[in-house]
Design an enzyme around this catalytic site. Structure first.
Site, PDB file in Angstrom:
ATOM      1  N   GLY A   5     -11.517  -4.382   6.798  1.00  0.00           N
ATOM      2  CA  GLY A   5      -9.802  -4.325   6.636  1.00  0.00           C
ATOM      3  C   GLY A   5      -8.980  -3.262   7.795  1.00  0.00           C
ATOM      4  N   GLU A  23       9.873   9.929   9.774  1.00  0.00           N
ATOM      5  CA  GLU A  23       8.518  10.557  10.481  1.00  0.00           C
ATOM      6  C   GLU A  23       7.314   9.406   9.997  1.00  0.00           C
ATOM      7  OE1 GLU A  23       7.878  14.200  10.473  1.00  0.00           O
ATOM      8  OE2 GLU A  23       7.210  13.232  11.366  1.00  0.00           O
ATOM      9  N   LYS A  44       8.702   1.362  12.075  1.00  0.00           N
ATOM     10  CA  LYS A  44       8.737   1.446  13.494  1.00  0.00           C
ATOM     11  C   LYS A  44       9.147   0.558  14.570  1.00  0.00           C
ATOM     12  CE  LYS A  44       4.876   0.975  12.008  1.00  0.00           C
ATOM     13  NZ  LYS A  44       3.672   0.978  10.969  1.00  0.00           N
ATOM     14  N   LYS A  72       6.056   3.207  18.065  1.00  0.00           N
ATOM     15  CA  LYS A  72       6.273   4.589  18.671  1.00  0.00           C
ATOM     16  C   LYS A  72       6.466   5.316  19.415  1.00  0.00           C
ATOM     17  CE  LYS A  72       2.594   3.738  15.137  1.00  0.00           C
ATOM     18  NZ  LYS A  72       1.171   2.864  15.141  1.00  0.00           N
ATOM     19  N   THR A  84       1.136  -1.755   0.383  1.00  0.00           N
ATOM     20  CA  THR A  84       0.398   0.165   0.237  1.00  0.00           C
ATOM     21  C   THR A  84       0.875   1.400   0.056  1.00  0.00           C
ATOM     22  OG1 THR A  84      -1.390  -1.025   0.995  1.00  0.00           O
ATOM     23  CG2 THR A  84      -2.041   1.315   1.297  1.00  0.00           C
ATOM     24  N   VAL A  85       1.120   1.324   1.335  1.00  0.00           N
ATOM     25  CA  VAL A  85       2.616   2.458   0.877  1.00  0.00           C
ATOM     26  C   VAL A  85       3.724   2.800  -0.014  1.00  0.00           C
ATOM     27  CG1 VAL A  85       4.191   3.703   2.414  1.00  0.00           C
ATOM     28  CG2 VAL A  85       2.566   2.321   3.230  1.00  0.00           C
ATOM     29  N   ASP A 140       2.422  -1.861  19.005  1.00  0.00           N
ATOM     30  CA  ASP A 140       2.437  -0.774  17.190  1.00  0.00           C
ATOM     31  C   ASP A 140       2.574   0.316  18.047  1.00  0.00           C
ATOM     32  OD1 ASP A 140       2.614  -0.232  14.922  1.00  0.00           O
ATOM     33  OD2 ASP A 140       0.959   1.137  15.523  1.00  0.00           O
ATOM     34  N   ILE A 159       0.695  12.378   9.806  1.00  0.00           N
ATOM     35  CA  ILE A 159       0.598  13.412  11.167  1.00  0.00           C
ATOM     36  C   ILE A 159       2.553  13.769  11.129  1.00  0.00           C
ATOM     37  CG2 ILE A 159       1.458  14.145  13.409  1.00  0.00           C
ATOM     38  CD1 ILE A 159      -1.395  12.335  13.643  1.00  0.00           C
ATOM     39  N   VAL A 174       6.091   6.551  12.951  1.00  0.00           N
ATOM     40  CA  VAL A 174       5.290   7.554  13.447  1.00  0.00           C
ATOM     41  C   VAL A 174       4.081   7.982  13.274  1.00  0.00           C
ATOM     42  CG1 VAL A 174       5.297   8.581  15.840  1.00  0.00           C
ATOM     43  CG2 VAL A 174       7.430   7.290  15.045  1.00  0.00           C
TER      44      VAL A 174
HETATM   45  N1  HSE Z   1      -1.915  -0.383  12.450  1.00  0.00           N
HETATM   46  C1  HSE Z   1      -1.084   0.661  12.798  1.00  0.00           C
HETATM   47  C2  HSE Z   1      -2.798   1.793  12.680  1.00  0.00           C
HETATM   48  C3  HSE Z   1      -0.999   1.794  12.049  1.00  0.00           C
HETATM   49  O1  HSE Z   1      -3.278   0.455  13.471  1.00  0.00           O
HETATM   50  O2  HSE Z   1      -1.953   2.850  13.640  1.00  0.00           O
HETATM   51  C4  HSE Z   1       0.272   1.125  11.169  1.00  0.00           C
HETATM   52  O3  HSE Z   1       1.858   1.542  12.194  1.00  0.00           O
END
Ligand code: HSE
Length: 431
Positions: free
Chosen positions: A189, A131, A107, A207, A14-15, A203, A138, A134
């Protein structure tokens, strides 16, 4: 204009696709800001035949991402493979060793290996930019490292995981259980098939560890982050929280203290009128307190194609401008050890929900446990049930040390008329 900056993209999920799309659609604006053309010259992904909705003709294709490190026609490698170790780490190390710049959205990699990678980048004279790692779109790293560089940062409070924020917002709005909302988030999703990194707080902790390093000029120290996820948050606690004037959010908190720094991720009760309580759904939100600027607030999309590509390309533009800042805001030799304060030393107010048999004397027993640990009660809430039936008793406790709270709850749990393990949620007052 100077010569084009040549980009190699490792990972076309995706990214990666988003980066190519944004570079194409906003090519004019981006090159004007960068002072030079930014051109993708090489890509690496597993499946060449997959339709991705972007034109890849004319780009060098590598089946093995490691080959990007040896491509002389690449000035910047954008690592979008993910994972703290394995191919992503090997690639970033190899790219920095060849004095080529790295931009990453990873991350886990930065949280676990950021210090060593930053040292390698410094030695190589290359950028290690992250950048996008995190809070997605933003620009919080830039805000902390550059925009607020004049300040001593006192604290960072962040909603850093969109999946958890979506689940908690949806539980709050609908009164449904964690399991029901998670199942829906998976269908839509929003949540990964294995949601544990998100819902168990990992996760957000990755961050937070990165933010703490940039905020306080300390070595990234993921292993010291206290982590608690949201699986145990129940509709009944959300209901009581609202009655007490709070919302429940999964927060990452990094705070400066005299004896070190706090780094913690856990569900928090926050005042309903606090700005962070209004960050809902998949959005991320961060409050940063600096000694001269006071509180600053950032909100936006923390994930997804466009927002994450936006952050990746901001880093690429910095490199195109030859704008290089220390990876974590100060030279790695000047980063201090993190000296993370243990969670048992945390001091704050608490919410506690007990399930007790409604019989005379039960409250006196609970109060005795509070007294023996010198814990002071702020309020108590009980809705009537038939005598002799289990009933929820909700307490809020004034500021107390976590170790006293834990001892109190252990004593309370052992009481005969307490029929379920107590539920404890920390309160964050934002003052
Ligand atoms: N899985 C993360 C979230 C997004 O739900 O915010 C990617 O860091």
């Amino acid at each position: 204009m100077s010569s084009a900056l040549k980009i190699g993209v490792a990972g076309l999920g995706t990214v990666g696709v988003g980066v190519i799309k944004v570079l194409t659609e906003n090519a004019y604006t981006i090159s004007a800001r960068a002072g030079r053309e930014i051109r993708v010259t090489a890509v690496s992904a597993r499946d060449r035949s997959k339709a991705r909705g972007v034109v890849l003709d004319g780009l060098t294709w590598y089946d093995n991402a490691m080959d990007l490190a040896a491509d002389d026609n690449v000035d910047v490698v954008v690592e979008l493979i993910g994972g703290s170790d394995g191919i992503a780490k090997n690639l970033v190390e190899a790219v920095l060793a060849s004095s080529t710049h790295v931009v990453t959205a990873n991350k886990a990699l930065i949280a676990h290996h950021g210090l060593n990678l930053a040292r390698s980048a410094e030695e190589a004279g290359a950028s290690l930019a992250y950048e996008a790692a995190v809070a997605g779109g933003i620009p919080i790293i830039k805000a902390l490292r550059e925009g607020l560089a004049a300040n001593t940062i006192q604290g960072v409070h962040g909603i850093l995981n969109g999946t958890c924020n979506y689940i908690l917002s949806s539980m709050t709005d609908s009164g449904r259980s964690f399991d029901a909302v998670l199942a829906e988030a998976t269908d839509l999703g929003y949540a990964e098939l294995d949601p544990s990194f998100d819902v168990d707080g990992i996760d957000a902790a990755h961050k937070l560890a990165i933010l703490a390093s940039v905020a306080f000029g300390t070595e990234v120290d993921f292993d010291s982050v206290y982590v608690e996820g949201i699986r145990h948050v129940s509709p009944v606690d959300i209901h009581f929280a609202r009655e007490l004037g709070y919302g429940i959010k999964l927060l990452g908190v990094a705070k400066r203290r005299k004896d070190g720094i706090e780094q913690r991720v856990h569900p928090c009760m926050v005042p309903v009128d606090a700005p962070i309580n209004h960050v809902s759904g998949v959005f991320n939100g961060i409050v940063v307190d600096g000694d001269f600027v006071d509180a600053t607030i950032y909100e936006g999309r923390g994930a997804g194609e466009g927002p994450t590509a936006s952050a990746v390309i901001a880093d690429i533009i910095d490199i195109a401008r030859n704008s290089q800042v220390p990876t974590f805001g100060v030279a790695t030799a000047d980063l201090k050890p993190s000296r993370t304060v243990p969670m048992s030393d945390h001091v704050g107010p608490y919410y506690v929900r007990l399930t007790v048999i409604d019989k005379p004397g039960v409250f006196a027993d609970v109060a005795a446990c509070l007294k023996s640990n010198n814990v002071s009660m702020g309020s108590v809430l009980q809705h009537s049930r038939d005598p002799g039936e289990p009933v929820a008793v909700v307490l809020t406790l004034h500021e107390t040390e976590e170790r006293a709270m834990v001892m109190t709850l252990t004593e309370i749990e052992a009481l005969e008329l307490v029929v379920e393990p107590p539920v404890m949620i920390r309160i964050e007052e934002f003052h």
